[in-house]
Design an enzyme around this catalytic site. Structure first.
Site, PDB file in Angstrom:
ATOM      1  N   ARG A 171      43.305  72.830  12.570  1.00  0.00           N
ATOM      2  CA  ARG A 171      41.866  73.070  12.392  1.00  0.00           C
ATOM      3  C   ARG A 171      41.072  72.599  13.608  1.00  0.00           C
ATOM      4  O   ARG A 171      39.986  72.022  13.492  1.00  0.00           O
ATOM      5  CB  ARG A 171      41.333  72.369  11.142  1.00  0.00           C
ATOM      6  CG  ARG A 171      41.884  72.885   9.836  1.00  0.00           C
ATOM      7  CD  ARG A 171      41.473  74.329   9.578  1.00  0.00           C
ATOM      8  NE  ARG A 171      41.847  74.770   8.250  1.00  0.00           N
ATOM      9  CZ  ARG A 171      43.061  75.253   7.949  1.00  0.00           C
ATOM     10  NH1 ARG A 171      43.994  75.357   8.872  1.00  0.00           N
ATOM     11  NH2 ARG A 171      43.308  75.666   6.721  1.00  0.00           N
ATOM     12  N   SER A 244      37.633  74.935   2.230  1.00  0.00           N
ATOM     13  CA  SER A 244      37.943  73.495   2.168  1.00  0.00           C
ATOM     14  C   SER A 244      36.805  72.730   2.843  1.00  0.00           C
ATOM     15  O   SER A 244      36.498  72.988   4.006  1.00  0.00           O
ATOM     16  CB  SER A 244      39.231  73.175   2.924  1.00  0.00           C
ATOM     17  OG  SER A 244      40.316  73.859   2.367  1.00  0.00           O
ATOM     18  N   GLU A 340      35.611  69.424   7.243  1.00  0.00           N
ATOM     19  CA  GLU A 340      36.097  70.529   8.073  1.00  0.00           C
ATOM     20  C   GLU A 340      34.913  71.419   8.474  1.00  0.00           C
ATOM     21  O   GLU A 340      34.882  71.969   9.561  1.00  0.00           O
ATOM     22  CB  GLU A 340      37.121  71.371   7.285  1.00  0.00           C
ATOM     23  CG  GLU A 340      37.648  72.540   8.093  1.00  0.00           C
ATOM     24  CD  GLU A 340      38.324  73.610   7.248  1.00  0.00           C
ATOM     25  OE1 GLU A 340      39.452  73.370   6.797  1.00  0.00           O
ATOM     26  OE2 GLU A 340      37.734  74.696   7.083  1.00  0.00           O
TER      27      GLU A 340
HETATM   28  P1  FAD Z   1      30.830  80.483  11.182  1.00  0.00           P
HETATM   29  O1  FAD Z   1      30.882  79.759   9.882  1.00  0.00           O
HETATM   30  O2  FAD Z   1      29.710  81.404  11.407  1.00  0.00           O
HETATM   31  O3  FAD Z   1      30.873  79.409  12.363  1.00  0.00           O
HETATM   32  C1  FAD Z   1      31.799  78.351  12.329  1.00  0.00           C
HETATM   33  C2  FAD Z   1      31.727  77.597  13.672  1.00  0.00           C
HETATM   34  O4  FAD Z   1      32.198  78.444  14.710  1.00  0.00           O
HETATM   35  C3  FAD Z   1      30.308  77.212  14.075  1.00  0.00           C
HETATM   36  O5  FAD Z   1      30.365  75.990  14.776  1.00  0.00           O
HETATM   37  C4  FAD Z   1      29.878  78.331  14.995  1.00  0.00           C
HETATM   38  O6  FAD Z   1      28.910  77.933  15.951  1.00  0.00           O
HETATM   39  C5  FAD Z   1      31.192  78.665  15.677  1.00  0.00           C
HETATM   40  N1  FAD Z   1      31.281  80.073  16.084  1.00  0.00           N
HETATM   41  C6  FAD Z   1      31.309  81.167  15.263  1.00  0.00           C
HETATM   42  N2  FAD Z   1      31.470  82.277  15.982  1.00  0.00           N
HETATM   43  C7  FAD Z   1      31.543  81.893  17.278  1.00  0.00           C
HETATM   44  C8  FAD Z   1      31.699  82.595  18.502  1.00  0.00           C
HETATM   45  N3  FAD Z   1      31.834  83.916  18.557  1.00  0.00           N
HETATM   46  N4  FAD Z   1      31.709  81.875  19.652  1.00  0.00           N
HETATM   47  C9  FAD Z   1      31.582  80.533  19.634  1.00  0.00           C
HETATM   48  N5  FAD Z   1      31.421  79.828  18.505  1.00  0.00           N
HETATM   49  C10 FAD Z   1      31.403  80.497  17.342  1.00  0.00           C
HETATM   50  N6  FAD Z   1      39.537  78.550   7.068  1.00  0.00           N
HETATM   51  C11 FAD Z   1      40.860  78.444   7.337  1.00  0.00           C
HETATM   52  O7  FAD Z   1      41.246  78.023   8.435  1.00  0.00           O
HETATM   53  N7  FAD Z   1      41.790  78.774   6.394  1.00  0.00           N
HETATM   54  C12 FAD Z   1      41.462  79.228   5.169  1.00  0.00           C
HETATM   55  O8  FAD Z   1      42.321  79.514   4.359  1.00  0.00           O
HETATM   56  C13 FAD Z   1      40.073  79.355   4.862  1.00  0.00           C
HETATM   57  N8  FAD Z   1      39.662  79.801   3.643  1.00  0.00           N
HETATM   58  C14 FAD Z   1      38.349  79.887   3.360  1.00  0.00           C
HETATM   59  C15 FAD Z   1      37.965  80.349   2.085  1.00  0.00           C
HETATM   60  C16 FAD Z   1      36.630  80.468   1.759  1.00  0.00           C
HETATM   61  C17 FAD Z   1      36.246  80.958   0.382  1.00  0.00           C
HETATM   62  C18 FAD Z   1      35.638  80.139   2.715  1.00  0.00           C
HETATM   63  C19 FAD Z   1      34.181  80.296   2.394  1.00  0.00           C
HETATM   64  C20 FAD Z   1      36.000  79.678   3.973  1.00  0.00           C
HETATM   65  C21 FAD Z   1      37.363  79.541   4.316  1.00  0.00           C
HETATM   66  N9  FAD Z   1      37.779  79.080   5.565  1.00  0.00           N
HETATM   67  C22 FAD Z   1      39.127  78.997   5.862  1.00  0.00           C
HETATM   68  C23 FAD Z   1      36.785  78.666   6.577  1.00  0.00           C
HETATM   69  C24 FAD Z   1      36.247  79.866   7.411  1.00  0.00           C
HETATM   70  O9  FAD Z   1      36.517  81.075   6.786  1.00  0.00           O
HETATM   71  C25 FAD Z   1      36.819  79.893   8.811  1.00  0.00           C
HETATM   72  O10 FAD Z   1      36.562  78.680   9.493  1.00  0.00           O
HETATM   73  C26 FAD Z   1      36.256  81.051   9.652  1.00  0.00           C
HETATM   74  O11 FAD Z   1      36.978  81.184  10.855  1.00  0.00           O
HETATM   75  C27 FAD Z   1      34.775  80.879   9.973  1.00  0.00           C
HETATM   76  O12 FAD Z   1      34.341  82.074  10.571  1.00  0.00           O
HETATM   77  P2  FAD Z   1      32.822  82.468  10.645  1.00  0.00           P
HETATM   78  O13 FAD Z   1      32.711  83.688  11.467  1.00  0.00           O
HETATM   79  O14 FAD Z   1      32.266  82.547   9.268  1.00  0.00           O
HETATM   80  O15 FAD Z   1      32.222  81.223  11.429  1.00  0.00           O
HETATM   81  N1  EPU Z   2      46.077  70.064  -5.034  1.00  0.00           N
HETATM   82  C1  EPU Z   2      45.837  69.361  -6.187  1.00  0.00           C
HETATM   83  N2  EPU Z   2      44.608  69.482  -6.752  1.00  0.00           N
HETATM   84  C2  EPU Z   2      43.634  70.264  -6.222  1.00  0.00           C
HETATM   85  C3  EPU Z   2      43.887  70.967  -5.037  1.00  0.00           C
HETATM   86  C4  EPU Z   2      45.147  70.867  -4.439  1.00  0.00           C
HETATM   87  O1  EPU Z   2      46.695  68.629  -6.703  1.00  0.00           O
HETATM   88  O2  EPU Z   2      42.555  70.318  -6.792  1.00  0.00           O
HETATM   89  C5  EPU Z   2      47.426  70.006  -4.455  1.00  0.00           C
HETATM   90  C6  EPU Z   2      48.167  71.318  -4.750  1.00  0.00           C
HETATM   91  O3  EPU Z   2      48.804  71.302  -5.976  1.00  0.00           O
HETATM   92  C7  EPU Z   2      49.132  71.392  -3.605  1.00  0.00           C
HETATM   93  C8  EPU Z   2      48.403  70.687  -2.468  1.00  0.00           C
HETATM   94  O4  EPU Z   2      47.373  69.917  -3.056  1.00  0.00           O
HETATM   95  O5  EPU Z   2      50.301  70.704  -3.902  1.00  0.00           O
HETATM   96  C9  EPU Z   2      47.847  71.638  -1.426  1.00  0.00           C
HETATM   97  O6  EPU Z   2      46.951  72.545  -2.040  1.00  0.00           O
HETATM   98  P1  EPU Z   2      46.722  74.031  -1.472  1.00  0.00           P
HETATM   99  O7  EPU Z   2      48.033  74.721  -1.278  1.00  0.00           O
HETATM  100  O8  EPU Z   2      45.702  74.690  -2.319  1.00  0.00           O
HETATM  101  O9  EPU Z   2      46.178  73.806  -0.013  1.00  0.00           O
HETATM  102  P2  EPU Z   2      45.106  72.820   0.604  1.00  0.00           P
HETATM  103  O10 EPU Z   2      45.829  71.803   1.415  1.00  0.00           O
HETATM  104  O11 EPU Z   2      44.165  72.312  -0.432  1.00  0.00           O
HETATM  105  C10 EPU Z   2      44.956  74.188   2.793  1.00  0.00           C
HETATM  106  C11 EPU Z   2      43.875  74.671   3.695  1.00  0.00           C
HETATM  107  C12 EPU Z   2      43.270  75.946   3.146  1.00  0.00           C
HETATM  108  C13 EPU Z   2      44.371  77.001   3.047  1.00  0.00           C
HETATM  109  C14 EPU Z   2      45.453  76.479   2.102  1.00  0.00           C
HETATM  110  C15 EPU Z   2      46.634  77.405   1.998  1.00  0.00           C
HETATM  111  C16 EPU Z   2      42.937  72.757   4.833  1.00  0.00           C
HETATM  112  C17 EPU Z   2      41.797  71.806   4.942  1.00  0.00           C
HETATM  113  N3  EPU Z   2      42.849  73.664   3.860  1.00  0.00           N
HETATM  114  O12 EPU Z   2      44.330  73.824   1.565  1.00  0.00           O
HETATM  115  O13 EPU Z   2      42.305  76.412   4.080  1.00  0.00           O
HETATM  116  O14 EPU Z   2      43.863  78.224   2.547  1.00  0.00           O
HETATM  117  O15 EPU Z   2      45.941  75.203   2.623  1.00  0.00           O
HETATM  118  O16 EPU Z   2      47.380  77.371   3.164  1.00  0.00           O
HETATM  119  O17 EPU Z   2      43.870  72.663   5.618  1.00  0.00           O
HETATM  120  C18 EPU Z   2      40.015  76.151   4.628  1.00  0.00           C
HETATM  121  O18 EPU Z   2      40.411  75.633   5.688  1.00  0.00           O
HETATM  122  O19 EPU Z   2      38.804  76.357   4.382  1.00  0.00           O
HETATM  123  C19 EPU Z   2      40.997  76.566   3.652  1.00  0.00           C
HETATM  124  C20 EPU Z   2      40.667  77.084   2.473  1.00  0.00           C
END
Ligand code: FAD
Ligand code: EPU
Length: 344
Positions: A171, A244, A340
């Site tokens: 991240r 997250s 994050e």
């Molecule tokens: P923004 O939220 O608009 O911006 C995020 C940051 O990046 C800000 O600091 C902004 O200034 C900067 N930024 C954006 N675009 C640019 C650019 N073109 N140039 C320079 N800086 C820029 N993240 C994960 O890693 N894994 C996941 O599984 C995951 N699941 C998610 C699930 C949900 C439901 C949600 C809401 C979010 C999740 N995220 C996850 C977080 C998010 O989707 C990612 O961080 C994504 O890359 C953010 O993209 P954005 O375009 O919305 O960025």
């Molecule tokens: N867990 C619990 N309780 C909860 C949530 C999770 O016990 O309420 C346990 C799960 O059972 C599992 C472990 O925690 O054993 C990990 O959970 P999960 O697989 O859902 O993943 P996470 O670590 O909570 C990370 C990323 C997610 C990404 C998933 C899948 C980070 C901060 N988050 O979540 O990314 O989608 O793994 O790979 O690394 C994001 O960055 O915004 C994001 C959603």
């Protein structure tokens, strides 16, 4: 001042509620979008840019606004997916920073290409994907990125970053650290494999494929990941959230072993011999906070790592909740968890 002018379409007092996923009711003093580098240069040369602080916005899915933004929000809308090279084993493709990430994943699997299928359904833009090196279900975008094109705001010129120069980590990247807010990512080059990587070992992917009666392929893995995510994570169109809220903390493996004695069910995975990444969701859940709600700010019912806005929470309501969680986690486990999401 003579060099600065106003040609771009700048909107004043712009509501940000609909263009970020937490759905917080805030406004920006100024707002502008760009669809090309020429338009971006116009913005950078404008009086409004010169006279205000500014912030680059993609899909707004990793942000928490705690107040109105007293400056210029610059929204990336550069589109386009273009194949640069095509050989026996892979292709190199360049993608505009404003392209929706999930749409790019769907394009990739429709071409039977492999590398980013495990990252299906992550909200946001391609331009933001390198910022925090998005990752999920056993894949990280750093493993598919070849180069990043970014506009240097100070020098007013484009710079190309190789994968190595991006200094990707969990991240994390140079754009979230030393170069934070100094570059605007305009496009990203990816290497995608024609040979399926079929990464199915993480979480419930294999189980999901079995339930769907599907064999591993880029398209089927994307489908499995999408199903799992839909079950676990709140849809921002229905409940405001930023994914997250906290990062999973990485601690010394020796400290993890001590914690394991106190909490035998604690979830952690070694990132190296010396270090272990702990599931912060488990820490919060096991502290009894899953489903906790105060007003419209809450901890999601299915995933304790996700903080949600049930409707009218303010950014400060979410921050207060996050601080309470940090305090409880520190008291119970001695671990400091860090956000994050970017907080503004
Ligand atoms: P923004 O939220 O608009 O911006 C995020 C940051 O990046 C800000 O600091 C902004 O200034 C900067 N930024 C954006 N675009 C640019 C650019 N073109 N140039 C320079 N800086 C820029 N993240 C994960 O890693 N894994 C996941 O599984 C995951 N699941 C998610 C699930 C949900 C439901 C949600 C809401 C979010 C999740 N995220 C996850 C977080 C998010 O989707 C990612 O961080 C994504 O890359 C953010 O993209 P954005 O375009 O919305 O960025
Ligand atoms: N867990 C619990 N309780 C909860 C949530 C999770 O016990 O309420 C346990 C799960 O059972 C599992 C472990 O925690 O054993 C990990 O959970 P999960 O697989 O859902 O993943 P996470 O670590 O909570 C990370 C990323 C997610 C990404 C998933 C899948 C980070 C901060 N988050 O979540 O990314 O989608 O793994 O790979 O690394 C994001 O960055 O915004 C994001 C959603």
């Amino acid at each position: 001042m003579l060099n600065h002018y106003n040609m771009c379409n700048i909107i004043n007092n712009f509501s940000l509620k609909e263009i970020h996923t937490f759905g917080i009711n805030v406004r920006a003093k100024h707002f502008v979008s760009f669809e090309s580098i020429i338009e971006l240069k116009e913005i950078i040369n404008s009086n409004v840019f010169f006279n205000n602080k500014s912030f680059i916005l993609g899909g707004g899915s990793n942000l928490l606004f705690t107040k109105d933004y007293d400056g210029l929000i610059i929204h990336n809308k550069i589109t386009g997916i273009c194949i640069l090279e095509d050989n026996n084993s892979n292709i190199i493709v360049e993608v505009g920073g404003g392209v929706n990430w999930h749409e790019f994943v769907m394009w990739s699997v429709s071409q039977k290409l492999s590398g980013i299928e495990n990252l299906a359904l992550i909200p946001g833009t391609v331009g933001a994907s390198p910022i925090q090196n998005i990752g999920a279900y056993g894949a990280e975008v750093k493993d598919s990125i070849k180069r990043v094109y970014a506009f240097d705001i100070k020098k007013k010129k484009l710079k190309i970053f190789t994968n190595k120069e991006c200094k990707f980590g969990y991240r994390d990247s140079i754009f979230k650290a030393n170069l934070k807010n100094k570059f605007i990512i305009t496009k990203v080059e990816f290497t995608l494999s024609k040979i399926p990587l079929n990464k199915t070992t993480y979480g419930a992917i294999q189980e999901e494929l079995k339930d769907l009666n599907l064999s591993p392929s880029p398209n089927n893995i994307a489908r499995a990941v999408m199903n799992i995510r839909i079950r676990k994570l709140p849809n921002p169109d229905e409940i405001g959230n930023g994914g997250s809220f906290f990062k999973n903390p990485i601690i010394k493996t020796s400290d993890f072993k001590k914690l394991q004695k106190r909490f035998p069910k604690i979830v952690g995975h070694k990132t190296s011999e010396e270090e272990t990444k702990i599931a912060a969701g488990w820490l919060i859940d096991n502290a009894g906070l899953k489903g906790y709600r105060k007003g419209d700010a809450g901890v999601h019912n299915n995933q304790a790592l996700v903080l949600v806005n049930y409707g009218n929470a303010s950014g400060t309501d979410i921050i207060s909740l996050s601080r309470m969680i940090q305090k409880k986690v520190l008291e119970k486990y001695g671990i400091q968890i860090e956000p994050e999401v970017t907080i503004l």
